[in-house]
Design a protein around this motif. Structure first.
Motif, mmCIF file in Angstrom:
data_model
loop_
_atom_site.group_PDB
_atom_site.id
_atom_site.type_symbol
_atom_site.label_atom_id
_atom_site.label_comp_id
_atom_site.label_asym_id
_atom_site.label_seq_id
_atom_site.Cartn_x
_atom_site.Cartn_y
_atom_site.Cartn_z
ATOM 1 N N ASN A 24 0.855 -1.179 0.000
ATOM 2 C CA ASN A 24 0.000 0.000 0.000
ATOM 3 C C ASN A 24 0.894 1.233 0.000
ATOM 4 O OD1 ASN A 24 -1.631 2.219 0.773
ATOM 5 N ND2 ASN A 24 -3.101 0.837 1.743
ATOM 6 N N VAL A 25 1.040 1.862 -1.188
ATOM 7 C CA VAL A 25 1.959 2.984 -1.321
ATOM 8 C C VAL A 25 1.554 4.138 -0.421
ATOM 9 C CG1 VAL A 25 2.944 4.648 -2.935
ATOM 10 C CG2 VAL A 25 2.527 2.305 -3.677
ATOM 11 N N VAL A 26 0.255 4.410 -0.325
ATOM 12 C CA VAL A 26 -0.205 5.511 0.512
ATOM 13 C C VAL A 26 0.155 5.259 1.964
ATOM 14 C CG1 VAL A 26 -2.217 6.780 1.310
ATOM 15 C CG2 VAL A 26 -2.050 6.100 -1.088
ATOM 16 N N ALA A 27 -0.095 4.030 2.439
ATOM 17 C CA ALA A 27 0.224 3.701 3.832
ATOM 18 C C ALA A 27 1.717 3.824 4.095
ATOM 19 C CB ALA A 27 -0.268 2.295 4.156
ATOM 20 N N MET A 28 2.535 3.358 3.148
ATOM 21 C CA MET A 28 3.979 3.451 3.324
ATOM 22 C C MET A 28 4.432 4.906 3.300
ATOM 23 S SD MET A 28 5.282 0.492 3.888
ATOM 24 C CE MET A 28 4.909 -1.258 3.717
ATOM 25 N N SER A 29 3.811 5.714 2.452
ATOM 26 C CA SER A 29 4.158 7.133 2.410
ATOM 27 C C SER A 29 3.804 7.809 3.731
ATOM 28 C CB SER A 29 3.430 7.819 1.252
ATOM 29 O OG SER A 29 3.800 7.272 0.015
ATOM 30 N N ASP A 30 2.649 7.452 4.270
ATOM 31 C CA ASP A 30 2.258 7.996 5.567
ATOM 32 C C ASP A 30 3.259 7.594 6.641
ATOM 33 O OD1 ASP A 30 0.054 9.156 4.442
ATOM 34 O OD2 ASP A 30 -1.368 7.621 5.122
ATOM 35 N N LEU A 31 3.745 6.365 6.564
ATOM 36 C CA LEU A 31 4.697 5.888 7.562
ATOM 37 C C LEU A 31 6.006 6.660 7.476
ATOM 38 C CD1 LEU A 31 5.264 3.843 9.786
ATOM 39 C CD2 LEU A 31 5.926 2.188 8.032
ATOM 40 N N VAL A 32 6.448 6.920 6.259
ATOM 41 C CA VAL A 32 7.653 7.731 6.080
ATOM 42 C C VAL A 32 7.476 9.103 6.729
ATOM 43 C CG1 VAL A 32 9.079 8.917 4.359
ATOM 44 C CG2 VAL A 32 8.414 6.534 4.000
ATOM 45 N N GLN A 33 6.323 9.718 6.525
ATOM 46 C CA GLN A 33 6.074 11.031 7.111
ATOM 47 C C GLN A 33 5.997 10.952 8.628
ATOM 48 O OE1 GLN A 33 6.089 14.073 5.633
ATOM 49 N NE2 GLN A 33 5.986 14.800 7.764
ATOM 50 N N ARG A 34 5.427 9.883 9.154
ATOM 51 C CA ARG A 34 5.336 9.746 10.619
ATOM 52 C C ARG A 34 6.716 9.621 11.246
ATOM 53 N NH1 ARG A 34 0.774 6.481 9.371
ATOM 54 N NH2 ARG A 34 1.899 4.544 9.859
ATOM 55 N N VAL A 35 7.638 8.968 10.550
ATOM 56 C CA VAL A 35 9.013 8.922 11.063
ATOM 57 C C VAL A 35 9.570 10.332 11.163
ATOM 58 C CG1 VAL A 35 11.370 8.171 10.600
ATOM 59 C CG2 VAL A 35 9.478 6.589 10.228
ATOM 60 N N ARG A 36 9.369 11.115 10.141
ATOM 61 C CA ARG A 36 9.867 12.490 10.161
ATOM 62 C C ARG A 36 9.212 13.290 11.280
ATOM 63 N NH1 ARG A 36 9.521 15.977 6.613
ATOM 64 N NH2 ARG A 36 11.691 16.666 6.684
ATOM 65 N N ASP A 37 7.944 13.007 11.533
ATOM 66 C CA ASP A 37 7.229 13.733 12.580
ATOM 67 C C ASP A 37 7.786 13.439 13.975
ATOM 68 O OD1 ASP A 37 5.597 14.855 10.654
ATOM 69 O OD2 ASP A 37 3.946 13.429 10.964
ATOM 70 N N VAL A 38 8.223 12.190 14.213
ATOM 71 C CA VAL A 38 8.685 11.827 15.557
ATOM 72 C C VAL A 38 10.176 12.101 15.758
ATOM 73 C CG1 VAL A 38 6.902 10.061 15.741
ATOM 74 C CG2 VAL A 38 9.210 9.392 15.013
ATOM 75 N N LEU A 39 10.888 12.391 14.695
ATOM 76 C CA LEU A 39 12.342 12.533 14.831
ATOM 77 C C LEU A 39 12.771 13.643 15.792
ATOM 78 C CD1 LEU A 39 13.860 11.815 11.314
ATOM 79 C CD2 LEU A 39 14.332 10.621 13.457
ATOM 80 N N PRO A 40 12.114 14.811 15.833
ATOM 81 C CA PRO A 40 12.566 15.819 16.808
ATOM 82 C C PRO A 40 12.541 15.315 18.246
ATOM 83 C CG PRO A 40 11.167 16.840 15.154
ATOM 84 C CD PRO A 40 11.073 15.360 14.926
ATOM 85 N N SER A 41 11.479 14.609 18.629
ATOM 86 C CA SER A 41 11.425 14.084 19.998
ATOM 87 C C SER A 41 12.460 12.987 20.201
ATOM 88 C CB SER A 41 10.023 13.561 20.316
ATOM 89 O OG SER A 41 9.698 12.433 19.509
ATOM 90 N N VAL A 42 12.674 12.182 19.172
ATOM 91 C CA VAL A 42 13.680 11.117 19.268
ATOM 92 C C VAL A 42 15.069 11.711 19.436
ATOM 93 C CG1 VAL A 42 14.814 9.271 17.975
ATOM 94 C CG2 VAL A 42 12.315 9.407 18.025
ATOM 95 N N ARG A 43 15.360 12.748 18.678
ATOM 96 C CA ARG A 43 16.669 13.384 18.815
ATOM 97 C C ARG A 43 16.856 13.952 20.223
ATOM 98 N NH1 ARG A 43 19.496 18.382 15.392
ATOM 99 N NH2 ARG A 43 20.963 18.918 17.065
ATOM 100 N N ALA A 44 15.826 14.583 20.763
ATOM 101 C CA ALA A 44 15.931 15.127 22.124
ATOM 102 C C ALA A 44 16.216 14.011 23.124
ATOM 103 C CB ALA A 44 14.653 15.863 22.497
ATOM 104 N N ASP A 45 15.554 12.881 22.956
ATOM 105 C CA ASP A 45 15.802 11.749 23.857
ATOM 106 C C ASP A 45 17.214 11.214 23.680
ATOM 107 O OD1 ASP A 45 13.219 11.909 24.855
ATOM 108 O OD2 ASP A 45 12.416 10.512 23.372
ATOM 109 N N LEU A 46 17.678 11.151 22.435
ATOM 110 C CA LEU A 46 19.048 10.704 22.182
ATOM 111 C C LEU A 46 20.046 11.626 22.865
ATOM 112 C CD1 LEU A 46 21.265 9.081 20.732
ATOM 113 C CD2 LEU A 46 20.859 10.498 18.703
ATOM 114 N N GLU A 47 19.845 12.916 22.767
ATOM 115 C CA GLU A 47 20.774 13.852 23.397
ATOM 116 C C GLU A 47 20.794 13.667 24.914
ATOM 117 O OE1 GLU A 47 19.929 17.791 22.082
ATOM 118 O OE2 GLU A 47 20.563 17.404 20.014
ATOM 119 N N ASP A 48 19.638 13.411 25.515
ATOM 120 C CA ASP A 48 19.596 13.163 26.956
ATOM 121 C C ASP A 48 20.393 11.903 27.311
ATOM 122 O OD1 ASP A 48 18.060 15.394 27.451
ATOM 123 O OD2 ASP A 48 16.148 14.306 27.474
#
Length: 476
Positions: A24-48
């Motif tokens: 499902n290309v649409v679902a996979m595209s949404d998943l790619v965008q969701r990764v980008r959406d969570v990356l700022p919080s993930v980076r903050a956790d990594l820095e901690d």
């Protein structure tokens, strides 16, 4: 900047399904965008996490390792894992977090480690080693890549699925990998049922470049020892006895020199040589990746990839003798060195250590006494990277990176992979990572390329989705 270095959202997403598996290309595209959406919080956790000095090799900082395990446990609980425990079997604390598999779906074990190497001389770092600092798209600090970025990758993939991926997910974050994982076998034995999985993803390796991903398909093993030579029962005045009695350091230097021939090939008899993947690794890239000084030549024979991945290597990594500041005109009675040997895939680490020991004992000049004390052993490993799981991984990497993954070997050792394979012989093992040739893991100024983090996390999220489509093709 290459196309693969551009942000994921600007690339064309392609349908890369296996036979009979309509993606499902649409679902996979949404998943790619969701990764980008969570990356700022993930980076903050990594820095901690990077700010926690989790150096298990330093007894004074072992409380920090326990604090890091608590922090990882909290992050996994907040991400949506209901079953999170901190465990230890006589060594450093590890974290196990479990999310059950839907009916008929496989379980995927995601591995990383939260302990880090000592930082060395802090004055050699361009910024404080335990204060994450961004420069030119890279995040600098000890553990930013090796291997707290592995934890960040797992968090990003799980969060992108909203804490409810289509497969079972177990996260296992070890706490003493940088010390050789001495209690790992106990952890695997005691918690075998909790860690059992159909697919094991080891996020602790390298990528071909910041633009091209890698799947690691072979790893050299490790065997090390300490050799001590003795020529006298006490030191002697070098002016009175030099030229008559050999000093231990001169003996040691000649003994260590016997480990290689004039071309730099290992001269120890009876060592195994394997075949290497056919990948073009040019002399220019070797120089660029290593920082070798002008005028210094490569050693050994054969292609670079064969020497790096498929032949044994021997390195003297330490010497104990009189330091220059305390030197006097004295014949040194004893000296010793630590020798590290890499074992090619298909070889046996114990047999290679025995061959090295025989060489050292038989090549000491002038009748010097030689004592060899065996050290750590880690078996090499080769992966048969064929079948639906590896097809799913390559498809996920191609979509996330915009480039096919390169099958590579690793010259270094990750001995615990052989332990995982022995404990879970039916599981498919994928060795991935968030490092690149400029990461400088274990060295000063270790860093993480932030674009690689994004692509690695996206690939893992897509992999979980694609494995969810396989069902009976993976699970027994």
């Amino acid at each position: 900047m290459s196309a693969a270095d551009t942000p994921i959202k600007s690339r064309t997403l392609r349908t890369l399904a296996g036979p009979g598996q309509a993606t499902n290309v649409v679902a996979m595209s949404d998943l790619v965008q969701r990764v980008r959406d969570v990356l700022p919080s993930v980076r903050a956790d990594l820095e901690d996490l990077v700010r926690i000095q989790s150096v298990w090799a330093d007894p004074d900082r072992r409380p920090e390792v326990h604090r890091c395990a608590e922090a990882v446990s909290k992050l996994l609980s907040e991400a949506g894992f209901d079953d999170v425990t901190i465990v230890a079997e006589g060594g450093a604390p590890a974290v196990i977090a479990r999310h059950p598999a839907p009916e008929g779906a496989p379980t995927v074990l995601l591995y990383a480690h939260h302990d880090v190497q000592p930082e060395g001389d802090p004055t050699q770092w361009r910024s404080a080693p335990f204060e994450p600092t961004e420069r030119d798209g890279r995040l600098y600090g000890r553990g930013t890549a090796d291997d707290k970025a592995g934890i960040a990758t797992h968090l990003a993939a799980f969060r992108a699925h909203g804490g409810n991926p289509p497969v079972g997910v177990t996260v296992f974050v070890e706490g003493e990998e940088e010390s050789g994982s001495p209690s790992l076998s106990g952890l695997l034995a005691k918690h075998r049922d909790a860690l059992a999985a159909d697919v094991i993803v080891i996020a602790d390796s390298d990528n071909w470049s910041t633009a091209i991903p890698s799947l690691t398909v072979s790893l050299r093993g490790l065997a090390d020892c300490v050799v001590e030579v003795a020529t006298l029962d006490h030191g002697l005045h070098s002016g009175m006895w030099g030229g008559v009695v050999p000093d231990a350091l001169s003996v040691l230097v000649r003994l260590l020199a016997s480990l290689h021939d004039d071309d730099g090939d290992v001269a120890v008899e009876g060592l195994h040589v394997a075949d290497a993947p056919e990948v073009d690794y040019t002399p220019e890239r070797v120089r660029a990746d290593t920082g070798v000084l002008d005028g210094v030549h490569e050693i050994g024979s054969g292609s670079a990839t064969q020497r790096l991945w498929a032949k044994p290597a021997i390195t003297v990594i330490g010497i104990d003798t009189t330091p220059i500041a305390k030197a006097s005109n004295t014949l040194i009675p004893r000296a010793r060195a630590k020798i590290s040997m890499r074992v090619a895939p298909g070889g046996d680490a114990a047999e290679h250590l025995a061959a090295l020991t025989r060489h050292l004992e038989s090549h000491a000049p002038w009748g010097a006494q030689v004592t060899v004390t065996p050290g750590d052993l880690g078996e090499p490993y080769a992966i048969d990277a064929d079948g639906p799981v590896y097809d799913a991984a390559r498809s996920a990497f191609r979509q996330a990176w915009g480039h096919d993954a390169v099958d590579t070997g690793v010259g270094g050792s990750i001995p615990f992979i052989a332990e995982f394979a022995g404990t879970f012989p039916d599981a498919k093992i994928l060795v991935t990572g968030v490092e690149d040739p400029d990461t400088q893991a274990h060295s000063i100024n270790e860093s993480l390329h932030l674009g690689v983090l994004e692509r690695a996390a996206t690939a893992e999220a897509l992999l979980l989705a694609r494995l969810g489509e396989l069902h009976g093709q993976v699970a027994p």
